[in-house]
Motif scaffolding. Sequence first.
Motif, PDB file in Angstrom:
ATOM      1  N   ARG A   1      63.036 -48.288 -50.484  1.00 22.38           N
ATOM      2  CA  ARG A   1      64.148 -48.282 -49.534  1.00 22.38           C
ATOM      3  C   ARG A   1      64.759 -49.678 -49.464  1.00 22.38           C
ATOM      4  O   ARG A   1      64.050 -50.682 -49.378  1.00 22.38           O
TER       5      ARG A   1
ATOM      6  N   LEU B   1      67.063 -43.630 -52.010  1.00 17.62           N
ATOM      7  CA  LEU B   1      67.249 -42.839 -50.793  1.00 17.62           C
ATOM      8  C   LEU B   1      65.893 -42.560 -50.155  1.00 17.62           C
ATOM      9  O   LEU B   1      65.745 -42.528 -48.939  1.00 17.62           O
TER      10      LEU B   1
ATOM     11  N   GLU C   1      70.987 -40.239 -43.291  1.00 23.00           N
ATOM     12  CA  GLU C   1      70.946 -40.873 -44.607  1.00 23.00           C
ATOM     13  C   GLU C   1      71.856 -40.190 -45.638  1.00 23.00           C
ATOM     14  O   GLU C   1      72.067 -40.720 -46.732  1.00 23.00           O
TER      15      GLU C   1
ATOM     16  N   GLN D   1      74.444 -41.762 -48.123  1.00 21.40           N
ATOM     17  CA  GLN D   1      73.954 -42.597 -49.214  1.00 21.40           C
ATOM     18  C   GLN D   1      74.020 -41.878 -50.558  1.00 21.40           C
ATOM     19  O   GLN D   1      73.827 -42.488 -51.614  1.00 21.40           O
TER      20      GLN D   1
ATOM     21  N   LYS E   1      75.614 -44.882 -43.776  1.00 19.31           N
ATOM     22  CA  LYS E   1      74.844 -43.950 -42.952  1.00 19.31           C
ATOM     23  C   LYS E   1      75.789 -43.319 -41.948  1.00 19.31           C
ATOM     24  O   LYS E   1      76.840 -43.880 -41.626  1.00 19.31           O
TER      25      LYS E   1
ATOM     26  N   SER F   1      66.527 -37.014 -40.545  1.00 18.88           N
ATOM     27  CA  SER F   1      66.942 -37.879 -41.656  1.00 18.88           C
ATOM     28  C   SER F   1      68.335 -37.537 -42.184  1.00 18.88           C
ATOM     29  O   SER F   1      68.721 -37.987 -43.265  1.00 18.88           O
TER      30      SER F   1
END
Length: 211
Positions: free
Chosen positions: A114, A139, A96, A99, A58, A93
């Motif tokens: 998740r 994700l 993220e 990822q 992250k 977000s």
Amino acid sequence: MYMKIKRLIDIILSLIGLVALSPIFLILIIAIKLDSRGQVLFKQKRIGIHKNHFNILKFRTMRIDTPMDTPTHLLENPKQYITNMGRILRKTSLDELPQIWNIFVGQMSIIGPRPALWNQYDLIKERDLYGANDVPPGLTGWAQINGRDELPIKEKAKLDGEYVEKLSFWMDVKCFFGTILSVAKRDGVVEGGTGVRQEVSNAKVSNSSEK
């Protein structure tokens, strides 16, 4: 059969994402470095398929003195640890995005439950009841578009199980576009919170009994 197709889709889309989003990655990296001390990326041990461990990536959103391996909702006054840039990343977000690499190398999928923290034993145990630990973590997923941080653990695990039961191309498409809508509306995002929906419901019952 679909799982092989799903993996191929993950590889293609994640590769496209890494290339297409590289300018955004660069901008965010610079912004994070200018905002606070510490590394740009944050690694955290998570539960993968069949409960194998892997390091999720992250963009760092919290100060470097934040207690390690502690879910945000278990921190005392978690907002004090979140950086200014971190607030923006979490609300959108964008934290993220790294990822996509986890997806490309096969540790995650675009759509799936998740990944739980390695020490979220209650969530892991609940997911075992529904076989949700036996598919690649994602994700985003069915639970994320049906409550996200607001969901209590049992409800979240049940929704993850519902995803596993209905796993298909169309279910993944539904989750994908549902996620875009949820992020745009910022549905279910509660800083430092989980199970908020349940807490609100309990509070309403309590208030009603006092009248």
